[in-house]
Write an enzyme that holds these catalytic residues in place. Structure first.
Site, PDB file in Angstrom:
ATOM      1  N   TRP A 121     -35.847 -20.211   2.851  1.00 32.52           N
ATOM      2  CA  TRP A 121     -36.420 -19.040   2.198  1.00 32.52           C
ATOM      3  C   TRP A 121     -37.893 -19.277   1.916  1.00 32.52           C
ATOM      4  O   TRP A 121     -38.358 -20.423   1.858  1.00 32.52           O
ATOM      5  CB  TRP A 121     -35.719 -18.780   0.865  1.00 32.52           C
ATOM      6  CG  TRP A 121     -34.389 -18.111   0.984  1.00 32.52           C
ATOM      7  CD1 TRP A 121     -33.929 -17.373   2.025  1.00 32.52           C
ATOM      8  CD2 TRP A 121     -33.338 -18.112   0.008  1.00 32.52           C
ATOM      9  NE1 TRP A 121     -32.677 -16.900   1.770  1.00 32.52           N
ATOM     10  CE2 TRP A 121     -32.278 -17.338   0.533  1.00 32.52           C
ATOM     11  CE3 TRP A 121     -33.187 -18.684  -1.249  1.00 32.52           C
ATOM     12  CZ2 TRP A 121     -31.091 -17.118  -0.150  1.00 32.52           C
ATOM     13  CZ3 TRP A 121     -32.011 -18.468  -1.946  1.00 32.52           C
ATOM     14  CH2 TRP A 121     -30.973 -17.700  -1.402  1.00 32.52           C
TER      15      TRP A 121
ATOM     16  N   CYS B 236     -28.033 -16.538  10.192  1.00 30.23           N
ATOM     17  CA  CYS B 236     -28.265 -15.180  10.693  1.00 30.23           C
ATOM     18  C   CYS B 236     -28.202 -15.056  12.207  1.00 30.23           C
ATOM     19  O   CYS B 236     -28.231 -13.950  12.739  1.00 30.23           O
ATOM     20  CB  CYS B 236     -29.628 -14.686  10.211  1.00 30.23           C
ATOM     21  SG  CYS B 236     -31.034 -15.664  10.842  1.00 30.23           S
TER      22      CYS B 236
ATOM     23  N   GLU C 276     -24.112 -27.549   1.037  1.00 26.45           N
ATOM     24  CA  GLU C 276     -24.938 -27.713   2.233  1.00 26.45           C
ATOM     25  C   GLU C 276     -24.315 -28.804   3.096  1.00 26.45           C
ATOM     26  O   GLU C 276     -23.747 -29.774   2.570  1.00 26.45           O
ATOM     27  CB  GLU C 276     -26.375 -28.092   1.862  1.00 26.45           C
ATOM     28  CG  GLU C 276     -27.315 -28.290   3.033  1.00 26.45           C
ATOM     29  CD  GLU C 276     -27.366 -27.094   3.959  1.00 26.45           C
ATOM     30  OE1 GLU C 276     -26.977 -27.241   5.131  1.00 26.45           O
ATOM     31  OE2 GLU C 276     -27.779 -26.012   3.494  1.00 26.45           O
TER      32      GLU C 276
ATOM     33  N   ALA D 194     -33.067 -26.798  -0.869  1.00 25.27           N
ATOM     34  CA  ALA D 194     -33.030 -26.587  -2.322  1.00 25.27           C
ATOM     35  C   ALA D 194     -34.160 -25.666  -2.769  1.00 25.27           C
ATOM     36  O   ALA D 194     -34.755 -25.841  -3.825  1.00 25.27           O
ATOM     37  CB  ALA D 194     -33.100 -27.920  -3.071  1.00 25.27           C
TER      38      ALA D 194
END
EC number: 2.1.1.37
Length: 580
Positions: free
Chosen positions: A561, A377, A331, A311
């Protein structure tokens, strides 16, 4: 003598091995660390062989090694013979003294402090005669690029610095140097320049993306390397041997050496940092339209976060003081869900797997002001040799198309209400995948490194339609590793910035030698998870829920992130929505 591979112009050694230079003939070998032993123990073991061998190089090597070793212990070894070396090695009292004496070498980047004068002279000889890639050398010489520029028959901006041809077709400016890249070379160059090794250095030359023998910049925060052919024939034709002997050596981009010297073919761009940020864009604005118009009305923000993880998006928006009307999240990781729900409870409305979000569900939750996400990724990164790419249904790369699908559904369901969106992924993906993402999103990405905002290098591509200029993003005043270490514990950072943290626990170690980045009470140590949380911008103990292990917490953080980076990116939204 154990040699740092960066000091001997060699490639990184194999796992568990080190490069060593043999005394005597001064050649190199890779030796596994299990074969190493203390010098005195080795001398005792080899004493009988040394006494009966007739090999000149072997005896010379024993003598030179002994002189260097005992010199560091304070002995005068200038006039020693092999008999003196063996005499000292056989003296029990001396051996005992040596075993008990701490023989350490100061950790620094200066070779003169790491190696003896003898070894350093051999290393310098090697550097002067370092191998220059014949193919690249011949390409440069045959292109006659220097003479063409001197005689005015060509200008450097018309020449592709990779293939060295003057192309009449579409080309673009080289991001780092005055010169260009033709279309085909650009597709090879751009993803290559983001392939970073575990030592924090790029695998490919900054000028041509070649992978031959390279010289690395000694600035610990600079990932750039330069092939010897480009250095010798394009950048430093008059000073090549001198710069090879510089220690430490900072590349011309780090020190912005723009002084024109005779025969220098290429120079760095003064604005290379801006070019680097926008190197995947064909135009700086790239069709981003400002949402600020006369009809804009401030309101509470409605958010949809795909691949929500910890989050992070909600953490950032609340940090900015933006009033959130509703926060939807997709998620499936159970540990991530446990962490986010423990902090936010019913403030987050979970939608499950992105693949299960239907048209009807989007109609139910619309309108949405912000859609954000970064699909996994691993199957897109060039660093992963087993990557499955963007389209394989068995891989995770294909999840990008779920982001695209949902974004388009939201835009349609919004009925004209403005939609901001952000998509993130790795910079070192194949060009064809980046271009396809460009086509799907109708946008080109910005290159942003979290090192500008935090104590961690985390280079990523951000596709978005936010009203921001990447070059004017607000940098934090303090973002070095030492600033986040636990106080009052005598913990000292050995680096300013750590390398990119991933789900692999070994990513907490630095460089090819996998060194621990912290010194605590004269012993090396890893980062604590609470410190790692702060590096990513989370509050300490943010992931300390449900008795999750340190490994699980690190994996969760490694997929997240950077809060500081996302805060800088989302800052302009604060003026567009209701806020504290």
């Amino acid at each position: 003598m154990i040699i740092d591979y960066r000091d001997c112009c060699l490639r990184e050694p194999s796992f568990g091995c080190q490069w060593i230079m043999w005394y005597g003939d001064y050649t190199f070998s890779q030796i596994h660390h299990r074969a190493f032993m203390k010098f005195v123990e080795g001398m005792e073991k080899m004493q009988e062989y040394i006494q009966r061998t007739k090999k000149h190089f072997y005896l010379l090597g024993v003598l030179d090694a002994s002189k260097d070793y005992y010199l560091r212990l304070g002995y005068d070894t200038e006039n020693w013979t092999i008999a003196d070396a063996m005499s000292h090695a056989s003296q029990r009292n001396v051996c005992s003294q040596v075993r008990n004496k701490s023989l350490t070498v100061e950790k620094c980047s200066e070779e003169s402090k790491k190696y003896s004068a003898l070894i350093l002279s051999k290393l310098n000889q090697l550097k002067i005669n370092v191998t220059v890639d014949d193919q690249r050398k011949n390409d440069i010489i045959n292109s006659n690029i220097s003479d063409l520029i001197k005689t005015g028959m060509a200008v450097i901006e018309d020449i592709c610095l990779r293939c060295l041809k003057i192309s009449q077709e579409e080309r673009e400016q080289h991001p780092f140097f005055k010169g260009s890249l033709c279309k085909d070379c650009s597709e090879i160059f751009k993803p290559s320049i983001f392939v970073i090794g575990t030592d924090g250095k790029c695998y490919f030359c900054t000028v041509c993306a070649g992978s031959g023998t390279v010289v690395m910049c000694d600035n610990e925060n600079c990932p750039r390397v330069y092939c010897t052919a480009c250095l010798k024939y394009l950048i430093y034709p008059n000073e090549y041997h001198d710069i090879l002997l510089e220690d430490p050596w900072k590349c011309l981009l780090c020190k912005m050496d723009n002084v024109s010297t005779p025969n220098r073919v290429i120079l760095p761009r003064p604005e290379w940092k801006e070019k680097f940020t926008h190197m995947f864009r064909t135009s700086p604005d790239s069709n981003i339209k400002s949402a600020l118009d006369n009809n804009w009305v401030k309101r509470k923000m409605r958010v949809l976060s795909l691949f929500d993880g910890l989050a992070t998006g909600l953490v950032v928006l609340l940090k900015l003081g933006i009033t959130i009307e509703v926060y939807y999240a997709s998620e499936i990781d159970k540990d991530a869900l446990t962490v986010s729900s423990s902090h936010f409870g019913d403030r987050i409305i979970y939608l499950g797997d992105v693949r299960d979000i239907t048209v009807q569900k989007i109609k139910e939750i619309a309108p949405i002001d912000l859609v954000m996400g970064g699909s996994p990724c691993n199957d897109l990164s060039l660093v992963n040799p087993a990557r499955l790419g963007l389209h394989d249904p068995n891989g995770t790369g294909v999840l990008f198309f779920e982001y695209k699908r949902i974004k388009e559904l939201v835009k349609k369901a919004n009925n004209g209400r403005h939609l901001f969106w952000l998509y993130e992924n790795v910079a070192n993906m194949e060009t064809k995948y980046r271009l396809e993402i460009n086509r799907c999103l109708g946008q080109e990405p910005d290159v942003i490194d979290s090192a500008d905002f935090s104590p961690q290098h985390r280079l990523r591509l951000y596709w978005h339609n936010l009203p921001i200029s990447v070059n004017t993003l607000p940098f934090e005043n303090q973002h070095d590793l030492q600033d986040v270490l636990t106080p009052h514990c005598n913990r000292y950072a050995l680096v300013k910035k750590i390398r990119t943290v991933t789900t692999n626990t070994n990513s907490l170690k630095q460089g090819k030698l996998a060194l621990k980045p912290i010194l605590m009470k004269d012993e090396s140590d890893l980062l604590w998870i609470t410190e790692l949380e702060e590096i990513f911008g989370f509050p300490r103990h943010y992931t300390d829920v449900k008795n999750l292990s340190a490994d699980k917490r690190q994996k969760l953080i490694g997929k997240s992130w950077s809060v500081q980076t996302l805060t800088a990116i989302f800052l302009p939204l604060r003026s567009l929505y209701e806020h504290d």
